[in-house]
Write a protein that holds these residues in place. Structure first.
Motif, PDB file in Angstrom:
ATOM      1  N   LYS A  16      24.203  44.667  47.036  1.00  0.00           N
ATOM      2  CA  LYS A  16      22.842  44.812  46.291  1.00  0.00           C
ATOM      3  C   LYS A  16      21.792  44.698  47.262  1.00  0.00           C
ATOM      4  N   VAL A  17      20.620  45.184  46.921  1.00  0.00           N
ATOM      5  CA  VAL A  17      19.429  45.395  47.872  1.00  0.00           C
ATOM      6  C   VAL A  17      18.466  44.253  47.129  1.00  0.00           C
ATOM      7  N   ASN A  18      18.160  43.230  47.942  1.00  0.00           N
ATOM      8  CA  ASN A  18      17.336  42.209  47.257  1.00  0.00           C
ATOM      9  C   ASN A  18      15.719  42.665  47.632  1.00  0.00           C
ATOM     10  N   SER A  19      14.763  41.803  47.147  1.00  0.00           N
ATOM     11  CA  SER A  19      13.456  42.152  47.095  1.00  0.00           C
ATOM     12  C   SER A  19      12.724  42.509  48.578  1.00  0.00           C
ATOM     13  N   LYS A  20      13.293  42.058  49.563  1.00  0.00           N
ATOM     14  CA  LYS A  20      12.982  42.300  50.780  1.00  0.00           C
ATOM     15  C   LYS A  20      13.469  43.567  51.410  1.00  0.00           C
ATOM     16  N   GLY A  21      14.273  44.112  50.524  1.00  0.00           N
ATOM     17  CA  GLY A  21      14.956  45.452  51.183  1.00  0.00           C
ATOM     18  C   GLY A  21      16.216  45.030  51.981  1.00  0.00           C
ATOM     19  N   GLU A  22      16.776  43.791  51.939  1.00  0.00           N
ATOM     20  CA  GLU A  22      18.010  43.609  52.881  1.00  0.00           C
ATOM     21  C   GLU A  22      19.217  43.776  51.854  1.00  0.00           C
ATOM     22  N   LYS A  23      20.300  44.056  52.433  1.00  0.00           N
ATOM     23  CA  LYS A  23      21.307  44.404  51.625  1.00  0.00           C
ATOM     24  C   LYS A  23      22.341  43.159  51.711  1.00  0.00           C
ATOM     25  N   ILE A  24      22.869  42.623  50.507  1.00  0.00           N
ATOM     26  CA  ILE A  24      23.507  41.641  50.583  1.00  0.00           C
ATOM     27  C   ILE A  24      24.861  41.643  50.063  1.00  0.00           C
ATOM     28  N   LYS A  25      25.941  41.402  50.493  1.00  0.00           N
ATOM     29  CA  LYS A  25      27.291  41.538  49.927  1.00  0.00           C
ATOM     30  C   LYS A  25      27.372  40.310  49.137  1.00  0.00           C
ATOM     31  N   TYR A  26      27.848  40.542  47.818  1.00  0.00           N
ATOM     32  CA  TYR A  26      28.436  39.438  46.912  1.00  0.00           C
ATOM     33  C   TYR A  26      29.920  39.579  46.719  1.00  0.00           C
ATOM     34  N   PRO A  27      30.841  38.862  46.795  1.00  0.00           N
ATOM     35  CA  PRO A  27      32.353  38.941  46.714  1.00  0.00           C
ATOM     36  C   PRO A  27      32.531  38.497  45.420  1.00  0.00           C
ATOM     37  N   TYR A  28      33.582  39.289  45.006  1.00  0.00           N
ATOM     38  CA  TYR A  28      34.215  38.921  43.724  1.00  0.00           C
ATOM     39  C   TYR A  28      35.629  39.043  43.826  1.00  0.00           C
ATOM     40  N   TYR A  29      36.542  38.305  43.166  1.00  0.00           N
ATOM     41  CA  TYR A  29      37.875  38.407  43.535  1.00  0.00           C
ATOM     42  C   TYR A  29      38.764  38.800  42.293  1.00  0.00           C
ATOM     43  N   ILE A  30      39.728  39.652  42.523  1.00  0.00           N
ATOM     44  CA  ILE A  30      40.328  40.347  41.561  1.00  0.00           C
ATOM     45  C   ILE A  30      41.834  40.338  41.590  1.00  0.00           C
ATOM     46  N   VAL A  31      42.535  40.579  40.478  1.00  0.00           N
ATOM     47  CA  VAL A  31      44.030  40.800  40.428  1.00  0.00           C
ATOM     48  C   VAL A  31      44.065  42.285  39.735  1.00  0.00           C
ATOM     49  N   THR A  32      44.805  43.128  40.304  1.00  0.00           N
ATOM     50  CA  THR A  32      45.113  44.413  39.657  1.00  0.00           C
ATOM     51  C   THR A  32      46.539  44.465  39.318  1.00  0.00           C
ATOM     52  N   PHE A  33      46.548  45.048  37.885  1.00  0.00           N
ATOM     53  CA  PHE A  33      47.907  44.956  37.100  1.00  0.00           C
ATOM     54  C   PHE A  33      48.649  46.307  37.631  1.00  0.00           C
ATOM     55  N   PRO A  34      49.937  46.575  37.733  1.00  0.00           N
ATOM     56  CA  PRO A  34      50.585  47.654  38.148  1.00  0.00           C
ATOM     57  C   PRO A  34      50.258  48.834  37.120  1.00  0.00           C
ATOM     58  N   ILE A  35      50.359  49.944  37.536  1.00  0.00           N
ATOM     59  CA  ILE A  35      50.130  51.462  36.793  1.00  0.00           C
ATOM     60  C   ILE A  35      50.867  51.468  35.484  1.00  0.00           C
ATOM     61  N   GLU A  36      51.883  50.766  35.395  1.00  0.00           N
ATOM     62  CA  GLU A  36      52.757  50.821  34.173  1.00  0.00           C
ATOM     63  C   GLU A  36      52.339  50.123  33.008  1.00  0.00           C
ATOM     64  N   TYR A  37      51.452  49.164  33.195  1.00  0.00           N
ATOM     65  CA  TYR A  37      50.537  48.626  32.043  1.00  0.00           C
ATOM     66  C   TYR A  37      49.325  49.110  31.688  1.00  0.00           C
ATOM     67  N   SER A  38      48.993  50.368  32.398  1.00  0.00           N
ATOM     68  CA  SER A  38      47.504  51.035  32.013  1.00  0.00           C
ATOM     69  C   SER A  38      47.487  51.674  30.585  1.00  0.00           C
ATOM     70  N   ASN A  39      48.631  52.143  29.959  1.00  0.00           N
ATOM     71  CA  ASN A  39      48.715  52.388  28.566  1.00  0.00           C
ATOM     72  C   ASN A  39      48.347  51.318  27.693  1.00  0.00           C
ATOM     73  N   ILE A  40      49.035  50.174  28.092  1.00  0.00           N
ATOM     74  CA  ILE A  40      48.900  48.994  26.923  1.00  0.00           C
ATOM     75  C   ILE A  40      47.307  48.462  27.176  1.00  0.00           C
ATOM     76  N   LEU A  41      46.935  48.532  28.457  1.00  0.00           N
ATOM     77  CA  LEU A  41      45.659  47.874  28.757  1.00  0.00           C
ATOM     78  C   LEU A  41      44.337  48.801  28.461  1.00  0.00           C
ATOM     79  N   LYS A  42      44.727  49.767  28.540  1.00  0.00           N
ATOM     80  CA  LYS A  42      43.463  50.811  28.213  1.00  0.00           C
ATOM     81  C   LYS A  42      42.737  50.610  26.892  1.00  0.00           C
ATOM     82  N   GLU A  43      43.429  50.173  25.726  1.00  0.00           N
ATOM     83  CA  GLU A  43      42.744  49.965  24.447  1.00  0.00           C
ATOM     84  C   GLU A  43      42.212  48.571  24.509  1.00  0.00           C
ATOM     85  N   ARG A  44      42.231  47.603  25.533  1.00  0.00           N
ATOM     86  CA  ARG A  44      41.742  46.290  25.346  1.00  0.00           C
ATOM     87  C   ARG A  44      40.635  46.145  26.231  1.00  0.00           C
ATOM     88  N   LYS A  45      39.618  45.268  25.816  1.00  0.00           N
ATOM     89  CA  LYS A  45      38.423  45.070  26.462  1.00  0.00           C
ATOM     90  C   LYS A  45      38.714  43.624  26.975  1.00  0.00           C
TER      91      LYS A  45
END
Length: 106
Positions: A16-45
């Motif tokens: 993101k770019v802050n008000s001073k025009g500096e680019k700041i990296k914000y980390p977020y941590y994720i876990v990704t499910f295997p592709i075989e669960y895509s059909n099950i998960l695509k209908e869920r939020k």
């Protein structure tokens, strides 16, 4: 249905770019499910319950949002990989490690 998989905790950065025009990296941590669960998960939020089990502890999360960052291209079809975000304090300790993820789907 219950998904029970050993998955790797990864870190992604949102720039993101802050008000001073500096680019700041914000980390977020994720876990990704295997592709075989895509059909099950695509209908869920939201996943009702997610449990992350490490060698030292058991972490329970409730009402975890599902999102898609990446796609697998199979011919003309794009199949999404679904991920969940985990809290920063947990993610910092587990980044790069494999953990057992148990997700309850309604």
């Amino acid at each position: 249905m219950i998904i029970k998989e050993e998955l790797k905790v990864r870190v992604k950065y949102n720039v993101k770019v802050n008000s001073k025009g500096e680019k700041i990296k914000y980390p977020y941590y994720i876990v990704t499910f295997p592709i075989e669960y895509s059909n099950i998960l695509k209908e869920r939020k939201i996943l009702k319950n997610v449990t992350i089990i490490t060698d030292e502890e058991k972490i329970e999360l409730s009402n975890v949002k599902i999102f898609s960052l990446e796609y697998y291209k199979k011919g003309e079809e794009k199949i999404p990989y679904f991920s969940i975000s985990i809290p920063k304090e947990i993610g910092e300790k587990l980044v790069g490690k494999k953990v057992l993820v148990i997700a309850e789907i309604e």
